[in-house]
Design a protein around this motif. Structure first.
Motif, PDB file in Angstrom:
ATOM      1  N   LEU A  46     -13.925   9.820  -5.964  1.00  0.00           N
ATOM      2  CA  LEU A  46     -14.266   8.501  -6.488  1.00  0.00           C
ATOM      3  C   LEU A  46     -15.458   7.932  -5.735  1.00  0.00           C
ATOM      4  N   PRO A  47     -16.335   7.197  -6.417  1.00  0.00           N
ATOM      5  CA  PRO A  47     -17.515   6.639  -5.750  1.00  0.00           C
ATOM      6  C   PRO A  47     -17.166   5.462  -4.846  1.00  0.00           C
ATOM      7  N   GLU A  48     -18.105   5.123  -3.987  1.00  0.00           N
ATOM      8  CA  GLU A  48     -17.949   3.996  -3.064  1.00  0.00           C
ATOM      9  C   GLU A  48     -17.529   2.721  -3.800  1.00  0.00           C
ATOM     10  N   GLU A  49     -18.124   2.495  -4.968  1.00  0.00           N
ATOM     11  CA  GLU A  49     -17.852   1.272  -5.730  1.00  0.00           C
ATOM     12  C   GLU A  49     -16.362   1.087  -6.022  1.00  0.00           C
ATOM     13  N   ILE A  50     -15.672   2.180  -6.334  1.00  0.00           N
ATOM     14  CA  ILE A  50     -14.240   2.086  -6.673  1.00  0.00           C
ATOM     15  C   ILE A  50     -13.434   1.716  -5.437  1.00  0.00           C
ATOM     16  N   TYR A  51     -13.753   2.308  -4.296  1.00  0.00           N
ATOM     17  CA  TYR A  51     -13.019   1.961  -3.075  1.00  0.00           C
ATOM     18  C   TYR A  51     -13.244   0.497  -2.700  1.00  0.00           C
ATOM     19  N   ARG A  52     -14.431   0.004  -2.964  1.00  0.00           N
ATOM     20  CA  ARG A  52     -14.690  -1.410  -2.704  1.00  0.00           C
ATOM     21  C   ARG A  52     -13.873  -2.296  -3.657  1.00  0.00           C
ATOM     22  N   LYS A  53     -13.710  -1.863  -4.894  1.00  0.00           N
ATOM     23  CA  LYS A  53     -12.870  -2.598  -5.847  1.00  0.00           C
ATOM     24  C   LYS A  53     -11.419  -2.620  -5.383  1.00  0.00           C
ATOM     25  N   ILE A  54     -10.947  -1.482  -4.882  1.00  0.00           N
ATOM     26  CA  ILE A  54      -9.564  -1.407  -4.392  1.00  0.00           C
ATOM     27  C   ILE A  54      -9.373  -2.382  -3.234  1.00  0.00           C
ATOM     28  N   GLY A  55     -10.331  -2.383  -2.310  1.00  0.00           N
ATOM     29  CA  GLY A  55     -10.240  -3.293  -1.171  1.00  0.00           C
ATOM     30  C   GLY A  55     -10.216  -4.747  -1.604  1.00  0.00           C
ATOM     31  N   LYS A  56     -11.030  -5.100  -2.590  1.00  0.00           N
ATOM     32  CA  LYS A  56     -11.067  -6.487  -3.070  1.00  0.00           C
ATOM     33  C   LYS A  56      -9.742  -6.887  -3.713  1.00  0.00           C
ATOM     34  N   GLU A  57      -9.111  -5.944  -4.397  1.00  0.00           N
ATOM     35  CA  GLU A  57      -7.824  -6.253  -5.040  1.00  0.00           C
ATOM     36  C   GLU A  57      -6.734  -6.457  -3.986  1.00  0.00           C
ATOM     37  N   ILE A  58      -6.742  -5.623  -2.957  1.00  0.00           N
ATOM     38  CA  ILE A  58      -5.785  -5.797  -1.862  1.00  0.00           C
ATOM     39  C   ILE A  58      -6.039  -7.123  -1.150  1.00  0.00           C
ATOM     40  N   ARG A  59      -7.314  -7.464  -0.964  1.00  0.00           N
ATOM     41  CA  ARG A  59      -7.647  -8.743  -0.323  1.00  0.00           C
ATOM     42  C   ARG A  59      -7.090  -9.916  -1.130  1.00  0.00           C
ATOM     43  N   LYS A  60      -7.208  -9.866  -2.454  1.00  0.00           N
ATOM     44  CA  LYS A  60      -6.657 -10.934  -3.300  1.00  0.00           C
ATOM     45  C   LYS A  60      -5.141 -11.030  -3.125  1.00  0.00           C
ATOM     46  N   MET A  61      -4.482  -9.871  -3.055  1.00  0.00           N
ATOM     47  CA  MET A  61      -3.036  -9.842  -2.850  1.00  0.00           C
ATOM     48  C   MET A  61      -2.677 -10.462  -1.495  1.00  0.00           C
ATOM     49  N   HIS A  62      -3.429 -10.112  -0.470  1.00  0.00           N
ATOM     50  CA  HIS A  62      -3.178 -10.661   0.864  1.00  0.00           C
ATOM     51  C   HIS A  62      -3.501 -12.151   0.932  1.00  0.00           C
ATOM     52  N   ASP A  63      -4.519 -12.587   0.206  1.00  0.00           N
ATOM     53  CA  ASP A  63      -4.842 -14.014   0.173  1.00  0.00           C
ATOM     54  C   ASP A  63      -3.714 -14.814  -0.476  1.00  0.00           C
ATOM     55  N   ALA A  64      -2.956 -14.159  -1.364  1.00  0.00           N
ATOM     56  CA  ALA A  64      -1.774 -14.788  -1.965  1.00  0.00           C
ATOM     57  C   ALA A  64      -0.559 -14.667  -1.052  1.00  0.00           C
ATOM     58  N   GLN A  65      -0.771 -14.093   0.137  1.00  0.00           N
ATOM     59  CA  GLN A  65       0.260 -13.916   1.169  1.00  0.00           C
ATOM     60  C   GLN A  65       1.419 -13.038   0.696  1.00  0.00           C
ATOM     61  N   VAL A  66       1.085 -12.022  -0.098  1.00  0.00           N
ATOM     62  CA  VAL A  66       2.105 -11.090  -0.582  1.00  0.00           C
ATOM     63  C   VAL A  66       2.050  -9.811   0.247  1.00  0.00           C
ATOM     64  N   ASN A  67       3.172  -9.488   0.846  1.00  0.00           N
ATOM     65  CA  ASN A  67       3.328  -8.278   1.652  1.00  0.00           C
ATOM     66  C   ASN A  67       3.862  -7.166   0.750  1.00  0.00           C
ATOM     67  N   HIS A  68       2.991  -6.200   0.427  1.00  0.00           N
ATOM     68  CA  HIS A  68       3.424  -5.045  -0.367  1.00  0.00           C
ATOM     69  C   HIS A  68       3.977  -4.017   0.616  1.00  0.00           C
ATOM     70  N   THR A  69       5.285  -3.950   0.716  1.00  0.00           N
ATOM     71  CA  THR A  69       5.922  -3.138   1.747  1.00  0.00           C
ATOM     72  C   THR A  69       5.871  -1.639   1.458  1.00  0.00           C
ATOM     73  N   ASP A  70       5.383  -1.261   0.273  1.00  0.00           N
ATOM     74  CA  ASP A  70       5.247   0.159  -0.045  1.00  0.00           C
ATOM     75  C   ASP A  70       3.880   0.412  -0.674  1.00  0.00           C
ATOM     76  N   LEU A  71       2.836  -0.067  -0.008  1.00  0.00           N
ATOM     77  CA  LEU A  71       1.486   0.110  -0.533  1.00  0.00           C
ATOM     78  C   LEU A  71       1.036   1.544  -0.278  1.00  0.00           C
ATOM     79  N   ASN A  72       1.003   2.337  -1.320  1.00  0.00           N
ATOM     80  CA  ASN A  72       0.555   3.721  -1.215  1.00  0.00           C
ATOM     81  C   ASN A  72      -0.258   4.068  -2.461  1.00  0.00           C
ATOM     82  N   ILE A  73      -0.859   5.246  -2.483  1.00  0.00           N
ATOM     83  CA  ILE A  73      -1.805   5.545  -3.566  1.00  0.00           C
ATOM     84  C   ILE A  73      -1.127   5.939  -4.873  1.00  0.00           C
ATOM     85  N   HIS A  74       0.192   6.047  -4.877  1.00  0.00           N
ATOM     86  CA  HIS A  74       0.899   6.172  -6.149  1.00  0.00           C
ATOM     87  C   HIS A  74       1.006   4.800  -6.828  1.00  0.00           C
TER      88      HIS A  74
END
Length: 232
Positions: A142-170
């Protein structure tokens, strides 16, 4: 969110997404008899993909994992209707969507009480034309752009203070438009503070490393750095 309550059963549902009888939609046989099962996936149990009148959906019965799950497969201690697994995940998905995180829309949840325990189910949106990162990375990098998108989505989740206790690539999907989705929020919750967020990321990195050896995915540590940089 509408709620139906009976002697030993409570159902919560979104009437804008569910036109079928809420009392029947948690039974796989209901969908099989109508010829509306469009697929399935095996995990702790079978997740059934079904075609509701409104949207494609995933029907999941909550099951335990680990050694204890071999003894008690799908029963949980009852501590009140609002504490049951299905409605907890239903509400968390609502919170995440309100925060702009790409997660499936919750359609309906139920809990059925028996003595001091209960069983639970969740019907949620099936993300259309999507694959998890394991399936994709087995085929291509996957290109750099996709990994940056993934990071931004996780950041939004963390900004909502949601702890994903099973965050994995599945549990991270890409659809045909390369939109990033995060799924499977069972046992996840909102948590104050920031110290726990690094634990989510450590778990995610371990899952990349694990699947390099197990599934032969195409991935490097540099890819993970792109993800982290986009969260800064």
């Amino acid at each position: 969110m509408k709620m139906l309550q009976f002697d030993n059963q409570t159902i919560w549902y979104d009437e804008e997404l569910l036109t079928e009888d809420p009392k029947q939609v948690f039974e796989p046989n209901y969908w099989q008899e109508k010829g509306l099962v469009i697929g399935s996936a095996e995990g702790r149990g079978t997740t059934w993909f079904v075609e509701t009148e409104m949207i494609p959906a995933a029907l999941r019965h909550y099951r335990r994992g680990g050694l204890f799950g071999k003894l008690v497969k799908d029963s949980y201690w009852f501590a009140g209707w609002e504490q049951t697994r299905g409605v907890q995940e239903f509400k968390l998905l609502k919170i995440l969507r309100s925060a702009g995180v790409n997660v499936p829309r919750p359609i309906a949840a139920q809990a059925v009480k028996s003595g001091m325990t209960y069983q639970a189910d969740l019907l949620s949106e099936k993300v259309p034309n999507a694959k998890d990162l394991v399936a994709i990375l087995q085929e291509r990098a996957l290109p750099e752009e996709i990994y940056r998108k993934i990071g931004k989505e996780i950041r939004k989740m963390h900004d909502a203070q949601v702890n994903h206790t099973d965050l994995n690539i599945h549990n991270i999907l890409l659809d045909k438009d390369d939109k990033v989705w995060i799924i499977d929020f069972d046992k996840c919750f909102q948590q104050s503070g920031d110290e726990w967020k690094q634990g989510n990321l450590d778990r995610l990195k371990r899952s990349f490393l694990k699947e390099v050896g197990k599934s032969g995915i195409i991935w490097t540590n540099e890819d993970f750095e792109f993800l982290l940089q986009s969260m800064a």
